[in-house]
Enzyme design. Sequence first.
Site: not given
Length: 267
Positions: A156, A160
Site C-alpha cells: 500500500h 496508510k
Amino acid sequence: MTKQIRVAVAGASGRMGREVVKMVIDEADFELAAASARSTGPVDAGTFVGKPVSGVTFSSTLEEALDSGPVDVVVDFSVPQVVYDHAVAAITRGVRPVIGATGLSPEQIEELDRLCKERGIGGLIAPNFSIGAILMMQFAAQASKYFPHLEIIEYHGDQKLDAPSGTSIKTAELISQVRGELRQGNPDEEETIEGSRGGYYNGFRIHSVRLPGVFAQQEVVFGAFGQSLKIRHDSYDRAGYMPGVAVAVRKVMTYEGMIYGFEHIMD
C-alpha cells in the site's frame, strides 16, 4: 417502478467518499439522501465531486446528515476511530450501515450484530469491496488446503496508517478456517533484524510494504517441493471498489444482522 434506495455517505469529502458519492448519483436505483464531511462547509455534494447539483448539502456530522431526512443505507469509509460510533448512530435510527473501514474489534462487531437484529435491519463490514480481491482471498483459501506453506505480502501507499491491511487479515482468517496451524520454516531460524520475517499469524507470515506511488496490491505465495504458486490481485483506482459497494447497498436491504466479509453476500 422499483423504489430507490436512499443512501447517505459518511466522510464524503475523502478519497473513497467522493467515489461513493459519484457512484450513488450514477446508479439509477439509488438516491443520494445525505452526506457528511467535517471540513468542507455547506457545499453541494454533487458539484463537489464534479457532478451536477445534487440538492444534498454536506452536513458537518453524520448524525446531522442522518437526521436531515429519510435514509435507508449509510456507506462509511471513514477512519477506524469513529466508524463504530457512526454505525451505532445509524442503527439506532434504523439505517443500515455498509462499512469499509477496518479496525473494529470482534466484540464491537458482535454488539453491532445484536443492535441490527434488534432493529430488524442488515449491516455489512467488509475490509475490501473489490470483487477481484474477494476472489483472490477465496482462491487463496482453497489453495491452502493443498499448499499449506504460504506467506502473504501486501503493498500500500506510505500514508496508510494500519499494518497489516484489513484485506490481508481477512485473507489470513479465511485461510485459517481450512488450514490448521502449521509452524513454517526452520525451527531454529533467528531474526538478525527484528521484524524481518513479518507478522506471525497461525503459523505463517504477513509482510506489509508501504511505499509512495503504490496503490493496493496483495499476493499470497505458496511453496511446495519442486513448485510454487502465486495468487495476486492489483487495484489501480478507487473506482474499482464501487461495483462491490453498489452490490452491498442493494444486498444489505434484504437481510437482518451484521455480516463481516463481502464474500458472504456474493451470489
